[in-house]
Write an enzyme that holds these catalytic residues in place. Structure first.
Site, mmCIF file in Angstrom:
data_model
loop_
_atom_site.group_PDB
_atom_site.id
_atom_site.type_symbol
_atom_site.label_atom_id
_atom_site.label_comp_id
_atom_site.label_asym_id
_atom_site.label_seq_id
_atom_site.Cartn_x
_atom_site.Cartn_y
_atom_site.Cartn_z
ATOM 1 N N SER A 282 24.428 52.720 82.436
ATOM 2 C CA SER A 282 24.508 53.216 81.069
ATOM 3 C C SER A 282 23.715 54.509 80.986
ATOM 4 C CB SER A 282 23.908 52.173 80.124
ATOM 5 O OG SER A 282 23.490 52.795 78.925
ATOM 6 N N GLU A 295 36.500 45.336 83.723
ATOM 7 C CA GLU A 295 36.784 45.695 82.321
ATOM 8 C C GLU A 295 37.991 46.620 82.227
ATOM 9 O OE1 GLU A 295 32.281 45.252 80.449
ATOM 10 O OE2 GLU A 295 33.098 47.248 80.746
#
Ligand code: ARG
Length: 470
Positions: A282, A295
Site C-alpha cells: 500500500s 483480487e
C-alpha cells in the site's frame, strides 16, 4: 496506420469513394490484423486446392504462395503497412499480394468470399486459443494435484455457510477445485469438436460455381470436415458463444477460488501465505501486503460474462446469412482470450508457491465443534437413532459454548451426563484426525483417499495434455 484512400477492392460499382468517417467506422483492420497468420494459412490452403482442381495453374500458385510468404515475413517483422482504407485483415493482405505479384494476385479470391474467409480465420484462431487454454489449465491442475498430494494429511475445517462444519484435509479441498477445472477443460474441448469444421467454399452465402474440393481445404487446415450448409457457415457464431460460455465458467471458478485465497491470506484467517511476488504493498499503510493477483482475477471475471452477453445479443436478431454485425464478434473474443489466458497463467504460477499454515489450519479445525457429527455417528453405532443422537450432541455443544471448550476437552463424566452410551473410546472419534480417517471411501477426505484421487487426477491430466497437438 496509413489513411490514404486507394480504390477499394470492391469499388467497381461505386461512383464516389467512401466518406472518411464511414471508412474508419466500418474498418476492422485495427483489431482483426491479429488473425493475419490464420488468414494467410487459409489462403495457402485455398490456393493449393484451386491449383489441384485446375482452377489456377502451378506457376500462378507458386507466385501466390511466395507472395504470401513475403507478406507473412513482413507482418512478423512489423514492417507491413496496414491501411484503414483496406478495411480489414483480408483486404490488406490481398492488396499487398497484388502489389507484390501483380495480376496473378487478383486470382486468389476466386471461389471464395470474405464471408467464408473470416469464418475460417476465427475458427482457426479460436481452435489455437482453446489449445493454449487447455494446456494452461493442465499446468494449473498439475500444481493443484501436487499440492493436494503433499498436503494429504493436513487438517483444516471444512465449511458450510462459512461456518466450520467438519474437518477435511487440505489436499481434499484442493482436489475439489481440480474437479471443477477438469470439467472446464472438458467443456472447452467439447466446444473445439463442434467448431472444428471448415467453412471455406461457402463463399458469400450460396457456395460457388467453380469445381472446388471442400474436403481438401478442410484437410489442409486440419479441420475434421467441411461444414454442411453454406448459409449456416457464413452466419454461425455459436461456436464463439460456446467458447465464451465455457470460458465464463472457468472464470467463475477462478473467481470463487480467488475469494477463498483472499480470505485465507487475510490477517483474520492466516490459513495460507501468498508469496510476496503475487502481492503488492500500500502506498500509505506500510504494513500492508495485498493479494492483488487473486483480487484482479476475481475482478476480471466480469469481462468474460460481459463478452458472453455481448455475443448472445449480437446474434439474437440477425437474419440469415452474413451481416456486418458479425464484425463485432472479434474484440470480445480477443479480450476474452487474453483475460482467460492471463488469469490461468497467474493461477498456474501462484498455486505451487502457496505457503500452507498447517498449525493454524489444524487449530481452526479443532475449535468450532467440527467433530460433533462424529459424536452423533458414534452414538448411532451404539444403537441410538440418528435424530436422538443429534439432540444429545446439540446439548453437549451448548455446554461447550457456555464453558468455551471443545467436545474433546470435556471429561468422560460430563459427556456421560448427556448419554450413558458414551464410553472412554469416544475420545478417538472426537479427534480431528479420527474424523478425517473415518471418511475412507471414494470421494472422501481420508488422507489415503486423497492420495489415490490425486494419482487418478494426475493420470487424466497427463493423458489430456499428451493428446493436445501442440
Ligand atoms: N471484416 C469483416 C468481418 O469481420 C469481414 C467480412 C466482410 N464481409 C462483407 N460482406 N462485408 O466480418
Amino acid at each position: 496506420m496509413s489513411q490514404e484512400t486507394p480504390k477499394a477492392l470492391w469499388g467497381g460499382r461505386f461512383s464516389e469513394s467512401t466518406d472518411a468517417f464511414v471508412q474508419a467506422f466500418t474498418a476492422s483492420v485495427s483489431f482483426d490484423q491479429r488473425m493475419a497468420a490464420e488468414d494467410i494459412r487459409g489462403s495457402i490452403a485455398h490456393a493449393t486446392m484451386l491449383t489441384e482442381q485446375g482452377i489456377l495453374t502451378k506457376p500462378e500458385c507458386e507466385q501466390i504462395l511466395s507472395g504470401l510468404e513475403t507478406i507473412r515475413l513482413e507482418i512478423e517483422a512489423g514492417t507491413f503497412a496496414w491501411s484503414v482504407a483496406r478495411e480489414d485483415v483480408h483486404m490488406n493482405i490481398e492488396s499487398r499480394l497484388i502489389d507484390l505479384i501483380g495480376d496473378v494476385g487478383k486470382k486468389l479470391h476466386t471461389g471464395r468470399s470474405r464471408n467464408d474467409q473470416v469464418a475460417t480465420d476465427i475458427r482457426l484462431w479460436l481452435r489455437g486459443t482453446i489449445d493454449l487454454a487447455v494446456a494452461e489449465l493442465g499446468r494449473l491442475q498439475s500444481g493443484l494435484v501436487h499440492l493436494a498430494d503433499a498436503e494429504s494429511e493436513t487438517i483444516m475445517p471444512g465449511f458450510t455457510h462459512l461456518q466450520a462444519a467438519q474437518p477435511v484435509t487440505f489436499g481434499h479441498h484442493m482436489l475439489a477445485w481440480n474437479e471443477m477445472l477438469e470439467r472446464d477443460a472438458g467443456r472447452l474441448l467439447d466446444c473445439r469438436v463442434r467448431l472444428n469444421q471448415c467453412p471455406l467454399g461457402a463463399a458469400a452465402l450460396a457456395g460457388t460455381s467453380y469445381p472446388i474440393n471442400r474436403a481438401r481445404t478442410a484437410e489442409l487446415l486440419e479441420f475434421e470436415r467441411p461444414t454442411e450448409n453454406s448459409l449456416d457457415s457464413v452466419s454461425d457464431r455459436d461456436f464463439a458463444i460456446e467458447f465464451l460460455s465455457a470460458s465464463s465458467l472457468v472464470m467463475m471458478h477462478l473467481s470463487r477460488f480467488s475469494e477463498e485465497l483472499i480470505n485465507w491470506n487475510s490477517t483474520a484467517w492466516q490459513f495460507i501465505d501468498l508469496p510476496d511476488k503475487f502481492c503488492t504493498g500500500s502506498s500509505i499503510m506500510p504494513q500492508k501486503k495485498n493479494p492483488d493477483v487473486p483480487e484482479l482475477v476475481r475482478g476480471k471475471t466480469g469481462r468474460l460474462y460481459g463478452h458472453l452477453i455481448n455475443l448472445l445479443t449480437l446474434m439474437k436478431a440477425q437474419p440469415l446469412a452474413y451481416n456486418k454485425d458479425n464484425q463485432e464478434d472479434k474484440e470480445p473474443l480477443y479480450d476474452a482470450a487474453d483475460t482467460l489466458l492471463g488469469c490461468l497463467r497467474a493461477f498456474a504460477d501462484m498455486i505451487p508457491a502457496l505457503v500452507v499454515q498447517r498449525d493454524t489450519l489444524k487449530q481452526a479445525a479443532v475449535s468450532g465443534f467440527s467433530t460433533a457429527t462424529d459424536l452423533a455417528d458414534y452414538l448411532v453405532r451404539k444403537g441410538l437413532p440418528f435424530r436422538d443422537a443429534h439432540d444429545v450432541v446439540g446439548q453437549a455443544v451448548a455446554l461447550g459454548v457456555r464453558t468455551q471448550r471443545d467436545l474433546a476437552e470435556m471429561t468422560l463424566d460430563e459427556l456421560q451426563g448427556f448419554s450413558p452410551l458414551i464410553e472412554s473410546d469416544v475420545f478417538q472419534v472426537l479427534t480431528v484426525e479420527g474424523s478425517v480417517q473415518a471418511r475412507d471411501h471414494i470421494g472422501g477426505t481420508a488422507p489415503n483417499q486423497v492420495r489415490a484421487a490425486a494419482a487418478r487426477a494426475r493420470q487424466r491430466i497427463s493423458e489430456r495434455l499428451d493428446s493436445l497437438k501442440m
